[in-house]
Design a protein around this motif. Structure first.
Motif, short mmCIF file in Angstrom:
data_model
loop_
_atom_site.label_atom_id
_atom_site.label_comp_id
_atom_site.label_asym_id
_atom_site.label_seq_id
_atom_site.Cartn_x
_atom_site.Cartn_y
_atom_site.Cartn_z
N ALA A 40 0.62 -0.92 -0.47
CA ALA A 40 -0.48 -0.21 -0.27
C ALA A 40 0.73 1.39 0.13
O ALA A 40 0.23 2.36 -0.52
N CYS A 41 1.88 1.25 0.62
CA CYS A 41 2.61 2.57 1.06
C CYS A 41 3.51 2.51 -0.17
O CYS A 41 3.45 3.85 -0.85
N LEU A 42 3.66 1.51 -0.78
CA LEU A 42 4.35 2.06 -2.12
C LEU A 42 3.38 2.21 -3.34
O LEU A 42 4.15 2.89 -4.58
N SER A 43 1.56 2.20 -3.59
CA SER A 43 1.13 2.96 -4.13
C SER A 43 1.19 3.87 -4.07
O SER A 43 0.47 4.68 -5.06
N GLY A 63 5.75 14.28 0.60
CA GLY A 63 6.37 15.12 2.10
C GLY A 63 7.95 13.42 2.26
O GLY A 63 8.54 14.20 3.11
N ASN A 64 7.72 12.76 1.55
CA ASN A 64 9.42 11.86 0.53
C ASN A 64 9.40 10.85 2.40
O ASN A 64 8.54 10.95 2.95
N VAL A 65 10.68 11.13 2.77
CA VAL A 65 11.31 10.11 3.76
C VAL A 65 10.68 10.00 4.97
O VAL A 65 9.65 9.53 5.73
N HIS A 125 -7.25 8.32 -9.63
CA HIS A 125 -5.89 8.42 -9.48
C HIS A 125 -5.60 6.82 -9.78
O HIS A 125 -6.99 6.76 -9.27
N ARG A 126 -4.67 6.48 -9.37
CA ARG A 126 -5.05 4.76 -10.17
C ARG A 126 -4.64 4.46 -8.81
O ARG A 126 -5.61 2.57 -8.71
N THR A 127 -4.61 4.97 -7.40
CA THR A 127 -5.25 3.86 -6.45
C THR A 127 -6.74 3.52 -6.05
O THR A 127 -7.13 2.59 -5.53
N GLN A 128 -7.22 5.16 -6.84
CA GLN A 128 -9.31 5.09 -6.44
C GLN A 128 -9.33 3.79 -7.87
O GLN A 128 -10.23 3.48 -7.00
N LEU A 129 -9.07 3.51 -8.54
CA LEU A 129 -9.13 2.52 -10.10
C LEU A 129 -9.33 1.48 -9.55
O LEU A 129 -10.10 0.90 -8.70
N TYR A 130 -8.05 1.28 -8.56
CA TYR A 130 -7.38 -0.03 -7.75
C TYR A 130 -8.50 -0.57 -7.14
O TYR A 130 -9.14 -2.05 -6.34
N ALA A 178 -2.71 9.47 3.43
CA ALA A 178 -1.09 9.58 3.75
C ALA A 178 -0.34 9.45 2.37
O ALA A 178 -0.99 8.36 1.77
N GLY A 179 0.16 9.63 2.27
CA GLY A 179 1.32 9.94 0.79
C GLY A 179 0.55 10.31 -0.10
O GLY A 179 0.80 9.72 -0.83
N THR A 180 -0.19 11.05 -0.20
CA THR A 180 -1.56 11.09 -1.09
C THR A 180 -0.51 12.88 -1.25
O THR A 180 -0.33 13.79 -0.35
N ALA A 181 -1.35 13.74 -2.84
CA ALA A 181 -0.86 14.73 -3.26
C ALA A 181 -2.35 15.65 -2.26
O ALA A 181 -2.85 15.17 -2.35
#
Length: 435
Positions: A335-338, A343-345, A419-424, A376-379
Motif C-alpha cells: 500500500a505504501c508503494l502505491s 513529503g518523502n522520507v 488516481h490509479r489507487t482509486q481505480l484499484y 497519507a502519502g497522497t498529493a
C-alpha cells in the motif's frame, strides 16, 4: 569484397556496441522482512516459487512451489499465476490467469514483493545500507557519491530536491568527506531567519553596531571557520545578504556588522533548496553571480517515489526502537508503494509510526494495509467544490474503459479522471481481476 582491416574494424565496432538491457525483478520484501535481491529474467522468462527465485529460495511460507511466471516480450511484461494457493497480484490487482502490462511497478506473490525493473544490470553490486540515522539504497547512495566527490574536490555544493528527501543528511556527508571534516558543521535555515537580523546572525556584529549591541557577537560564518557552513533554503536570503555572502565567497573574508576591517575565514559552503534556483535567477529573485559561486557542483536528491526499493527498509527503520511495534505485513508495504509520498522520507516515517501506534492500540500484531491512513502519502490538494467533485464511475463504465485501453490501469484511470489507487479500490470492491 571486404578486406582484412575492414573486418577487424567491424569486429571492434561490434564489441563496442552496448549490451541490450536485461529486464528483471528486484525482490524487496519476503518473510516479513526487507530484502534487496535483483534477479534477471534469463531468456526473458522467470518461473518463481518458494524454493527457487532466480536460483535462491525465498523465506515466505505462503509461496507455492511453483507460484507464478514472469516474461518480458516486445516491451511488455506478462505475468501468469501458476495455480498458486495464495495468489499473485500486480500493483494491487489480482492476476487470475495470464495478464500483460505496459508499465507495472509492484509484483506480489503471497507475502513477497518485487519491483519490475527494465535493466537489472544497473543494480549489479548495489545494496541497501542501513545506518543509525538513515537508509541508503542505490539511488540515494549514487547521489551521496557525487556529494563526496564535490567535497573532495573542494567545490561549493548546491543540493536540490523535494522536502523530506534528506538534504541535511547529504550536507553532513559533504562535511565528513571534505578537507574541513575536523571543523564544525554549522547549519542555518535561511527561511527561519528574519530579514532584519539575517546580516548580523550570518556575519556577526561589533559592539555599538546597533542599539543594544554591548558586546562583539560571532556570526554563523565565523563559527564555521575551518569547517562547513550549511545554508538550508538558501533561496530565501534577501538581496542584501546575498551580496554580502557573495563577497565572503570571493574574498574568503567576512566583514562583521559595525567592523572596519574584514577577517579571513576558511569555510566550505554547502547550500540546499527545494526551489528551482535557476528559475529564481531568471526571474531576478536570486543573484546569478552568487548562484554560480554556490553551485560549483550541484546534486539532486531523488524523491522517495524514485527509490521504491528503500521503502521496506525505511518502514523497519521507523519501528526498530519500539519493542511493542507490530510486525510489518506485505500488504502495508504494498500500500505504501502505491502512493507518491510528496513529503518523502519524513512523511513516510511519521505515518508508519502513527499507524503502528494505532495498530497496537487496536490489539493487532501485524501492520497491514488497512492501518494506512487514506490521505497519507497522497498529493496535497485544496478541497474540491461540490460542482467540481469527482463522480465515481459505475462498474460498466470502468469495465468498458479498461477494455478500451487494453487493461492498462494507468491509462484507464487517467481517462476516468481518477488516481490509479482509486481505480484499484473500485476493482477490488467489485471483485474484478485482471485476467
Amino acid at each position: 569484397m571486404t578486406t582484412g582491416p575492414e573486418t577487424q574494424e567491424d569486429s571492434r565496432q561490434q564489441r563496442a556496441r552496448p549490451e541490450p538491457p536485461r529486464p528483471g525483478l528486484v525482490f524487496i520484501f519476503s518473510g516479513g522482512a526487507p530484502m534487496f535481491r535483483p534477479v534477471p529474467l534469463d531468456g526473458g522468462r522467470l518461473v518463481l516459487g518458494r524454493e527457487d527465485a532466480g536460483g535462491q529460495p525465498l523465506p515466505d511460507e505462503r509461496l507455492s512451489r511453483q507460484h507464478a511466471e514472469v516474461r518480458h516480450e516486445e516491451a511488455r511484461w506478462h505475468v501468469e499465476d501458476l495455480g498458486s494457493r495464495n495468489g499473485t497480484s500486480v500493483d494491487g490487482v489480482q492476476v487470475l490467469a495470464r495478464r500483460a502490462f505496459s508499465e507495472p511497478r509492484v509484483l506480489r506473490l503471497g507475502n513477497t514483493l518485487a519491483l519490475f525493473h527494465e535493466d537489472v544490470r544497473r543494480l549489479a553490486g548495489a545494496d541497501v545500507q542501513v545506518a543509525p540515522d538513515s537508509v541508503r539504497g542505490p539511488g540515494f547512495n549514487a547521489a551521496l557519491e557525487r556529494v563526496a566527490a564535490a567535497a573532495t574536490a573542494g567545490e561549493t555544493l548546491l543540493i536540490t530536491g523535494e522536502s523530506g528527501t534528506g538534504k541535511e543528511l547529504a550536507a553532513r556527508a559533504y562535511h565528513r568527506a571534505g578537507p574541513n571534516a575536523r571543523g564544525r558543521f554549522v547549519d542555518i535555515n535561511c527561511a527561519a531567519v528574519p530579514a532584519s537580523v539575517a546580516e548580523r546572525l550570518l556575519f556577526g556584529s561589533r559592539r555599538g553596531a546597533y542599539s543594544g549591541a554591548d558586546a562583539d557577537t560571532e556570526g554563523y560564518v565565523q563559527a564555521a571557520d575551518r569547517g562547513v557552513l550549511f545554508l538550508d533554503e538558501v533561496a530565501e536570503l534577501s538581496p542584501e545578504v546575498q551580496a554580502k555572502l557573495l563577497r565572503v565567497l570571493e574574498t574568503r573574508e567576512v566583514l562583521a556588522l559595525g567592523a572596519s576591517r574584514a577577517t579571513p575565514v576558511d569555510v566550505r559552503v554547502c547550500s540546499a533548496t527545494h526551489k528551482d534556483l535557476r528559475a529564481a535567477v531568471a526571474a531576478g529573485q536570486f543573484r546569478a553571480d552568487l548562484y554560480y559561486r554556490l553551485a560549483q557542483a550541484e546534486v539532486r536528491l531523488p524523491p522517495l517515489r524514485e527509490r521504491p526499493e528503500d521503502v521496506p527498509w525505511l518502514l523497519a527503520h521507523a519501528l526498530r526502537d519500539s519493542p511493542t511495534a507490530p510486525s510489518v505485513h506485505a500488504t502495508y508495504v504494498e500500500a505504501c508503494l502505491s502512493r507518491p509520498w510528496p513529503g518523502n522520507v519524513r512523511e513516510l516515517l511519521g505515518e508508519a509510526r502513527r499507524a503502528a501506534r494505532d495498530a497496537t492500540a487496536a490489539g493487532s500484531r501485524s501492520l497491514r494495509a488497512e492501518h494506512l491512513d487514506p490521505e497519507a502519502g497522497t498529493a496535497l490538494t485544496p478541497p474540491a467544490s461540490p460542482s467540481a467533485a469527482t463522480v465515481t464511475p459505475d462498474r460498466a463504465t470502468v469495465e468498458a474503459t479498461l477494455a478500451e485501453h487494453g487493461g492498462n490501469i494507468s491509462a484507464a484511470a487517467r481517462a476516468l479522471g481518477l488516481h490509479r489507487t482509486q481505480l484499484y479500490r473500485l476493482l477490488q470492491r467489485w471483485g474484478l481481476g485482471t485476467s
